[in-house]
Motif scaffolding. Structure first.
Motif, short mmCIF file in Angstrom:
data_model
loop_
_atom_site.label_atom_id
_atom_site.label_comp_id
_atom_site.label_asym_id
_atom_site.label_seq_id
_atom_site.Cartn_x
_atom_site.Cartn_y
_atom_site.Cartn_z
N GLY A 4 1.36 4.44 -2.74
CA GLY A 4 1.05 5.80 -2.33
C GLY A 4 -0.25 5.93 -1.55
O GLY A 4 -0.79 7.02 -1.45
N ALA A 5 -0.76 4.82 -1.02
CA ALA A 5 -1.99 4.90 -0.24
C ALA A 5 -1.70 5.55 1.11
O ALA A 5 -0.81 5.10 1.84
CB ALA A 5 -2.57 3.49 -0.03
N GLY A 24 0.81 -1.21 0.00
CA GLY A 24 0.00 0.00 0.00
C GLY A 24 0.84 1.26 0.00
O GLY A 24 0.57 2.21 -0.73
N ARG A 25 1.90 1.24 0.81
CA ARG A 25 2.77 2.43 0.87
C ARG A 25 3.44 2.69 -0.47
O ARG A 25 3.58 3.83 -0.89
CB ARG A 25 3.85 2.22 1.94
N TYR A 52 -6.69 6.09 3.76
CA TYR A 52 -7.14 5.35 2.58
C TYR A 52 -6.87 3.86 2.76
O TYR A 52 -7.72 3.01 2.49
CB TYR A 52 -6.42 5.87 1.34
N TYR A 53 -5.67 3.55 3.24
CA TYR A 53 -5.31 2.14 3.43
C TYR A 53 -6.20 1.50 4.48
O TYR A 53 -6.67 0.37 4.32
CB TYR A 53 -3.84 2.04 3.85
N ARG A 71 -9.70 0.98 2.92
CA ARG A 71 -9.86 0.01 1.84
C ARG A 71 -9.27 -1.35 2.15
O ARG A 71 -9.62 -2.35 1.52
CB ARG A 71 -9.23 0.54 0.55
N VAL A 72 -8.34 -1.45 3.09
CA VAL A 72 -7.71 -2.75 3.35
C VAL A 72 -7.89 -3.19 4.80
O VAL A 72 -8.50 -4.23 5.07
CB VAL A 72 -6.21 -2.73 2.98
#
Lengths: 287, 364
Positions: free
Chosen positions: A189-190, A185-186, A194-195, A198-199
């Protein structure tokens, strides 16, 4: 022979379950169709009379409303705070062990002890809350004596008590997530939020459901604090369903009506639990 | 300008030195493999390039810009993880376009790229599946697709094939290499598998204990290993390393009178690749055959000279009668000499003069 062995192995668990779960449930249902017996007048079958009485009982509707508010106040707040704390103490942080322990402490304290601590907080004039208010020049307030505030005082206490417990489940779930997912994710660019949205949060859903069901059950089951703080008062403003059942059964000694109220409580809980499973299950990813 | 440039990069955790003063520069469009045994610092190096690990000292430059302190997302690179790091609750489509959504690429463009990439890696039929419903190779493809859809010029791969079975690994090796060349990507690929390194790399950087042991093209590492460490890692089976002793007319193997090379023996080790040794009846090192390992196209025969075992690659099927005495011979230019104490290369054993001058990556 094999069947005999099977039954023998089942017996100890079966005895416990039947004696302390199934029999009381059935007996409660049975009693709810009878009048309260006295020495002079034995209990008689009255059909749905107890239930009709319940529907006319103003106090019943008041405690149901109280309980709904109590659930609505404690469940989302305690889950949200638990999740926040879990994410917080799952990260890199100085004295992380101490922070985790501090969050968990309310859970290991007995509810009666917790209620006594909070009784001191809420006491008018000398209580912590009033002393704090005085710093800002606000007048003293009888938090537990005011029908408008008493229920919320109970709600705050319950959140404080429960959030740390739920945090443990979220923390365990967070630690089972592979760290590469976050790294992936990093790299994309999340951002953290946001991460999380969504996750992390979707992957925590099984835990959230489990915690949600527990929180719901607790919001009907956890009434110990009422004994210390308010006894359901003033004017039943802080009484909850289970506390009302206790009062009816052991203060007013109307066991038949208490049984009726219990059936109502059980039915409510069953409907909620089934609903949660069926609605949530479709939207949850289990690994 | 280099695609990636590491300048004295060092990583230390308390007392342990994971990566120690590593410097190298990678040309755009090349396929560079970081090779080494586990714990040599290759993954840490890759993670420092990605920005997932902080650098203790040194600089990381990407496309000429200093990226040492930039977050991963600012470095314009993609990464394929060993565990694939697919999001288990998202389907293949959502996994692939995750990064595009983060960067708010507009949906028409997103769909076009998705179609192109899915076709490229052969996933068009599987876009609605969850990762758990895919085979290992398919998951690998999803990870690849996620890495290339960003259209970053650089792709980092951390042992991407180690979870696949041998047959699939070979197919994916070819596929990744082809993809890299078609898209002109710069790839840094971490592996501990020398076969992968040899077959895919334009250039291999071999690490040992956090330092670069040798840096060169695969055939350089094969034909001119800088140390016994490189020699014993490259090649399957790796190079024979034979302790030699002083003899009357040159170096000999202890217990065997035959002179294996000129000059002093003590303190040196002789290296010969199994495929360069011939079993002959005439002249050569006397040895007894003790075992054979039949591989199909060839057989690896174990011969014993003195107290040391020497592996010999023989074409076809070779049966060994235990104790059968033979002679081993090899071309002079196939024999390498190493310092026994430091392991560093000394040169060819008694080499023809031309080899020393023309050999790339001149010896010490």
């Amino acid at each position: 022979m094999r069947q005999v062995y099977g039954w023998l192995l089942l017996t100890p668990a079966a005895i416990l379950l039947i004696a302390f779960t199934h029999y009381p449930t059935v007996a409660t249902l049975w009693h709810s169709f009878f009048s309260q017996g006295t020495a002079m007048r034995p209990a008689a079958y009255v059909g749905l009379e107890n239930y009709l009485y319940m529907l006319d009982d103003e106090i019943f509707w008041k405690v149901v409303r109280n309980n709904a508010l109590y659930a609505a106040g404690t469940i989302p707040a305690s889950i949200a705070i638990a999740l926040l704390m879990a994410v917080w103490v799952n990260g890199k942080l100085p004295l992380r062990g101490l922070a985790r322990m501090a969050y968990f402490t309310p859970t290991i304290l007995p509810m009666i002890a917790v209620a006594n601590i909070w009784l001191f907080f809420y006491t008018p004039e000398i209580g912590l809350l009033d002393q704090f208010m005085r710093l800002f020049g606000l007048p003293s307030h009888n938090w537990l004596g005011d029908p408008d505030t008493v229920l919320w005082c109970i709600v705050v206490l319950a959140i404080w008590k429960e959030a740390g417990f739920f945090m443990i489940f979220f923390l365990a779930a967070l630690q089972s997530l592979p760290p590469e997912l976050e790294e992936a994710g990093r790299l994309e660019g999340a951002g953290r939020w946001y991460y999380f949205r969504r996750v992390t949060f979707p992957l925590l859903m099984p835990t959230t459901l489990f915690v949600l069901i527990n929180a719901t059950i607790n919001s009907f089951k956890l009434v110990d604090q009422l004994f210390i703080l308010t006894k359901g008062g003033p004017d039943n403003a802080s009484s909850l369903l289970l506390y009302y059942i206790y009062e009816v059964a052991f203060s007013f000694l109307d066991e038949a009506y208490a049984a009726t109220l219990t059936v109502a409580l059980l039915a409510t809980l069953a409907i909620i639990a089934i609903g949660q499973f069926f609605i949530m299950d479709k939207r949850i990813h289990y690994r | 300008m280099h695609a990636i440039e590491l300048d004295g990069v060092t990583k230390r955790w308390d007392a342990t030195m994971a990566v120690d003063d590593v410097s190298f520069a990678v040309e755009a469009g090349s396929f560079v493999v970081l090779l080494g045994p586990s714990g040599c610092g290759k993954s840490t190096t890759l993670r420092m390039i990605a920005g997932l690990e902080e650098v203790t000292a040194g600089r990381v430059r990407i496309n000429g810009g200093d990226m040492t302190d930039e977050p991963p997302a600012r470095r314009n690179l993609s990464m394929v993880f060993q565990s694939y790091a697919l999001f288990p609750h998202l389907n293949v489509r959502e996994n692939i376009i995750f990064g595009l959504k983060v960067r708010r690429v507009e949906s028409g463009e997103r769909d076009a790229r998705l179609r192109r990439v899915a076709e490229l890696v052969g996933l068009d039929e599987l876009l609605d599946r969850r990762p758990a419903q895919l085979s290992g190779g398919q998951r690998q493809r999803v990870a690849l697709a996620r890495a290339i859809i960003a259209e970053n010029p650089i792709c980092l791969m951390d042992e991407p094939l180690s979870n696949l079975d041998a047959k699939l690994r070979h197919a994916m090796r070819v596929e990744i290499r082809e993809l890299q060349q078609r898209l002109g990507m710069t790839v840094i690929y971490v592996t501990h598998d020398q076969t992968e390194a040899m077959s895919m790399a334009d250039r291999i950087i071999l690490l040992r204990d956090g330092r670069i042991e040798q840096d060169g093209a695969p055939d350089e590492l094969y034909s001119l290993p800088a140390s016994t460490f490189v020699a014993s890692l490259i090649g399957a089976p790796p190079m024979n390393l034979i302790d030699v002793a002083d003899g009357a007319d040159g170096a000999v193997i202890e217990g065997v009178g035959h002179v294996v090379t000129g000059g002093a023996g003590a303190g040196r080790r002789l290296g010969i690749r199994p495929e360069h040794i011939e079993i002959s009846a005439g002249d050569g090192l006397p040895a007894a055959l003790i075992a054979s390992d039949y591989l199909g196209a060839d057989t690896i025969v174990t011969a014993r000279a003195g107290k040391q075992d020497v592996l010999v690659r023989v074409p076809g099927h070779r049966k060994v009668n235990n104790g059968e005495t033979v002679r081993l011979s090899w071309p002079r230019e196939s024999a390498h000499m190493f310092d026994a104490a430091t392991g560093r290369r000394i040169g060819y054993a008694d080499p023809p003069a031309a080899a020393i001058q023309s050999g790339p990556g001149a010896d010490e």
